[in-house]
Design an enzyme around this catalytic site. Sequence first.
Site, PDB file in Angstrom:
ATOM      1  N   GLU A 125     -20.572  24.193  25.114  1.00 40.21           N
ATOM      2  CA  GLU A 125     -19.698  24.953  24.218  1.00 40.21           C
ATOM      3  C   GLU A 125     -20.327  26.303  23.885  1.00 40.21           C
ATOM      4  O   GLU A 125     -19.629  27.321  23.801  1.00 40.21           O
ATOM      5  CB  GLU A 125     -19.434  24.146  22.944  1.00 40.21           C
ATOM      6  CG  GLU A 125     -18.496  22.974  23.190  1.00 40.21           C
ATOM      7  CD  GLU A 125     -18.327  22.063  21.995  1.00 40.21           C
ATOM      8  OE1 GLU A 125     -17.187  21.647  21.735  1.00 40.21           O
ATOM      9  OE2 GLU A 125     -19.342  21.748  21.332  1.00 40.21           O
TER      10      GLU A 125
ATOM     11  N   GLU B 174     -18.747  13.519  25.461  1.00 43.85           N
ATOM     12  CA  GLU B 174     -18.477  13.019  24.108  1.00 43.85           C
ATOM     13  C   GLU B 174     -17.576  11.793  24.067  1.00 43.85           C
ATOM     14  O   GLU B 174     -17.748  10.917  23.203  1.00 43.85           O
ATOM     15  CB  GLU B 174     -17.858  14.143  23.261  1.00 43.85           C
ATOM     16  CG  GLU B 174     -18.845  15.183  22.757  1.00 43.85           C
ATOM     17  CD  GLU B 174     -19.090  16.313  23.731  1.00 43.85           C
ATOM     18  OE1 GLU B 174     -19.610  17.358  23.323  1.00 43.85           O
ATOM     19  OE2 GLU B 174     -18.760  16.138  24.936  1.00 43.85           O
TER      20      GLU B 174
ATOM     21  N   GLY C 132     -22.365  20.316  23.136  1.00 43.00           N
ATOM     22  CA  GLY C 132     -22.425  21.574  22.406  1.00 43.00           C
ATOM     23  C   GLY C 132     -23.172  22.659  23.144  1.00 43.00           C
ATOM     24  O   GLY C 132     -22.949  23.851  22.904  1.00 43.00           O
TER      25      GLY C 132
ATOM     26  N   ALA D 298     -25.572  19.538  19.719  1.00 45.15           N
ATOM     27  CA  ALA D 298     -26.046  19.206  18.380  1.00 45.15           C
ATOM     28  C   ALA D 298     -26.954  17.979  18.382  1.00 45.15           C
ATOM     29  O   ALA D 298     -26.717  17.011  19.104  1.00 45.15           O
ATOM     30  CB  ALA D 298     -24.862  18.956  17.451  1.00 45.15           C
TER      31      ALA D 298
END
Length: 260
Positions: free
Chosen positions: A114, A134, A111, A65
């Site tokens: 992910e 993160e 992400g 993101a």
Amino acid sequence: MSLQRISAQIDQGIATITFRNPTKLNAWDGLMLGELTATIEEISRRDDVRLVIFTGEGRAFSVGADLNWFTPDPLTHQFRNQARYAHRFFDALEDLEKPVLAAINGVCVGGGLELALSCDLRVAVEQARFGFPEVNAGIIPGSGGCSRLARLLGVGKAKELILTGELISATEAEHIGLINAAVPDDQLMAKTREYAGKILKRGPLAVGMAKQIINTALNVDAATGRALERLGQSILLNTADAQEGFKAFREKRPPKFSGK
């Protein structure tokens, strides 16, 4: 549909979707997620598309993101709505009754990883790096990283990668089962399409059913998983593809599946 953040090309039953935000290492925002969601919804309805490949433009697959997209206050309902938007897209990739492959052309973290975990198979260039950094920013991989990584690699290895925030090489990723293959840069699409070619020769209804049952069986007890297998098999046995498969086996020839 006019696309800005991605491109989508369909050729011989394969939809190749490319992230096109290379200046930000293919970080995704609301616009990209919207385009991805709409594209996958269209693909789910198209009989001429039997398989999807994701890849990135430039030196990254995706870093996840774009932080500028998220609301400044992470405690608001707006943030939760934004996160839910991403979750629905990742879930849609798992729910799609067509195989989804990730051709990982470079950095694949946060992400981006992910998203790759939501795919069925992952092929990467040898220079690719993987991880969830993160915790270095005081947050967690919150769009399936904790749950999908533990399911794929086991709790111990998932905790090692997430709690340390360290990145690993493609060689290590292949060794632990995070990716299916690590290849030289110039062989990425060839290897990915090699996997795709093998899958496309199989019965499409059987491939879709197998994907659904494998994914669902991970979240239920073993007895329920076997019940799903019985139900799935009973449906497939009544298809034209199964009859063609049996006939081709008896006649010692390749089957010609129709997807019916």
